[in-house]
Design a protein around this motif. Structure first.
Motif, PDB file in Angstrom:
ATOM      1  N   TYR A 167      -5.549  -3.124   5.416  1.00 51.21           N
ATOM      2  CA  TYR A 167      -4.316  -3.783   4.958  1.00 51.21           C
ATOM      3  C   TYR A 167      -4.395  -5.284   5.204  1.00 51.21           C
ATOM      4  O   TYR A 167      -4.071  -6.093   4.319  1.00 51.21           O
ATOM      5  CB  TYR A 167      -3.134  -3.164   5.703  1.00 51.21           C
ATOM      6  N   GLU A 175       0.849  -1.198   0.000  1.00 54.36           N
ATOM      7  CA  GLU A 175       0.000   0.000   0.000  1.00 54.36           C
ATOM      8  C   GLU A 175       0.884   1.247   0.000  1.00 54.36           C
ATOM      9  O   GLU A 175       0.991   1.962   0.995  1.00 54.36           O
ATOM     10  CB  GLU A 175      -0.930  -0.007   1.216  1.00 54.36           C
ATOM     11  N   GLN A 179      -1.869   5.796   0.643  1.00 54.40           N
ATOM     12  CA  GLN A 179      -3.015   5.432   1.467  1.00 54.40           C
ATOM     13  C   GLN A 179      -4.220   5.076   0.604  1.00 54.40           C
ATOM     14  O   GLN A 179      -4.667   5.867  -0.226  1.00 54.40           O
ATOM     15  CB  GLN A 179      -3.366   6.564   2.427  1.00 54.40           C
ATOM     16  N   ARG A 193      -6.428  -7.251   2.616  1.00 52.39           N
ATOM     17  CA  ARG A 193      -5.732  -7.568   1.362  1.00 52.39           C
ATOM     18  C   ARG A 193      -4.695  -8.664   1.570  1.00 52.39           C
ATOM     19  O   ARG A 193      -4.470  -9.506   0.700  1.00 52.39           O
ATOM     20  CB  ARG A 193      -5.077  -6.310   0.782  1.00 52.39           C
ATOM     21  N   PHE A 221      -3.587   0.077  -3.406  1.00 48.69           N
ATOM     22  CA  PHE A 221      -2.833  -1.159  -3.258  1.00 48.69           C
ATOM     23  C   PHE A 221      -2.154  -1.515  -4.575  1.00 48.69           C
ATOM     24  O   PHE A 221      -2.735  -1.358  -5.652  1.00 48.69           O
ATOM     25  CB  PHE A 221      -3.748  -2.285  -2.789  1.00 48.69           C
TER      26      PHE A 221
END
Length: 430
Positions: A141, A82, A85, A144, A88
């Motif tokens: 996060y 990432e 912000q 993901r 991704f």
């Protein structure tokens, strides 16, 4: 007390440990910024290409297999995944998935750390740990990352050594984010506990089940002056606060830290209760504590009390504390994994003896009923050691930092013998 075990059971795992920033290379994050600001012990040191594990990972998997390892600990680099912000990097996610699949194909169980000290450069500006927004940020996060772990039977670590990060980065200001504020330290600690629980929810939603824990740096403590009441009081306070506060919060849902004049908190976090499947222990040494009449009122000292010689980084070689640490975590009623244990040995001559003395403590703990299921040596390779830069050498394999050649140290033969024979071998008998 049961008779000490002499062999490791067939299900016991021997493995090796690494972290992304220290070995991968080519990472831009908060630590890279810290280095450019000249804040390491050697102001001109840079991690840079590290030891180029990013490109040499299959070679390094083969090196791990060559010493009998069946597990390999890595961390995922948040700044790769990432970089901005909310944005991704799909190529980075695919690259990590490929590395994990190839690790599995090499016969190595993945041990995956979501957070190993480092942050994307934007994190401390936008959603630092002392703000509540840090929790949904880490949850996003973790969501993901969960997709990377499907079908891998990975052991997962949410945070590596959270108390080291908080004391170094929030109380002392010695590492990123460079804050020195006791109240903010406690807010950040609370949010990291909440972030662990949030990450667990995301992992369970995606994977259905997960073996999740933290890796907690745990020190043995002793008073620097055995006769001094304040030194002895520090020891009584230090172990609950440093070694056990995070573990206790994830077991009971209650976060308690009591270090008068330094940092204290007491808060209920019910979502954190029973939120680990294993206890992760990183053990290296014993610290002698001395009261000093100025904030934060405590000094850490390492003393060579048994004439063994301090390790090359200046820590006491104290395997006796390893056994006590393992006894202490038995209280949580969870399997235990040694997620780090190792020695800075720049000649390579001491490491087999260090391994022998510390693995003997693992067997002793198992004989007392501590369910230690695995031992991950820190580290497979010499690497970049944070504020210490390129000086320390913890690797089973010596790395020439100019050519990046990996070369076996004497500890490789020793580790292989123990891991494959599943018994404690005396150094010098191979």
């Amino acid at each position: 007390m049961r008779t000490p075990e002499e062999t490791f059971p067939t299900h016991f795992t021997f493995g090796v440990a690494t972290s992304a920033y220290q070995v991968e290379g080519g990472i831009e994050n908060d630590w890279a910024e810290w280095e450019r600001a000249g804040k390491l012990k050697e102001p001109h040191a840079r991690c840079g290409r590290a030891v180029d594990h990013w490109h040499r990972y299959e070679e390094d998997y083969a090196l791990a297999k060559a010493v009998g390892a069946t597990a390999f600990r890595i961390s995922l680099e948040w700044a790769r995944i990432e970089p901005e912000q909310g944005r991704f990097d799909e190529a980075a996610l695919e690259a990590y998935r490929e590395r994990l699949l190839k690790m599995k194909a090499h016969g190595l169980r993945p041990v995956v750390t979501l957070h190993h000290f480092t942050h994307p450069s934007w994190f401390h500006r936008e959603t630092p740990w002392h703000l509540p927004q840090s929790v949904p940020t880490f949850r996003r996060y973790a969501r993901r990352c969960a997709a990377l772990l499907e079908g891998l039977d990975a052991l997962v670590i949410s945070f590596n050594e959270p108390m080291v990060l908080l004391l170094g980065g929030y109380l002392q200001g010695a590492i990123p984010p460079g804050i020195a504020d006791g109240a903010l330290t406690m807010r950040a600690l609370e949010n990291m506990v909440r972030a662990h629980a949030a990450a667990r929810q995301e992992l369970l939603e995606r994977l259905g089940r997960v073996e999740l824990g933290i890796s907690q740096n745990m020190l043995a403590f002793a008073p620097d002056r055995w006769w001094h009441p304040l030194d002895r009081a520090l020891v009584r306070l230090a172990s609950p606060a440093y070694n056990h506060a995070f573990h206790e919060a994830l077991a009971t849902g209650h976060l308690r830290v009591n270090m008068p004049g330094v940092a204290s908190t007491r808060v209920a976090i019910p979502e954190a209760r029973d939120s680990v499947e294993f206890i992760g222990v990183n053990y290296y040494s014993r610290a002698h504590l001395r009261f000093v009449p100025r904030p934060p009122f405590i000094e850490f000292k390492y003393r060579d009390t048994r004439g063994r010689g301090l390790t090359d980084i200046g820590w006491e070689d104290w395997p006796e504390g390893f056994l006590q640490t393992l006894r202490d975590v038995k209280r949580y009623g969870r399997p235990v994994w040694i997620t780090e244990n190792g020695i800075d040995d720049r000649t390579g001559s001491r490491r087999p003896h260090y391994l022998h003395s510390h693995l003997a403590q693992v067997l002793a703990a198992r004989a007392e009923g501590v369910d230690v299921q695995g031992y991950l040596y820190w580290s497979l390779l010499d690497n970049f050691e944070w504020l210490e830069g390129w000086g320390p050498r913890f690797g089973l394999y010596h790395v020439d930092f100019d050519t990046l050649e990996r070369r076996a140290t004497p500890a490789c033969d020793y580790f292989r013998a123990v891991a494959t024979q599943r018994r404690l071998v005396a150094p010098g008998t191979l």
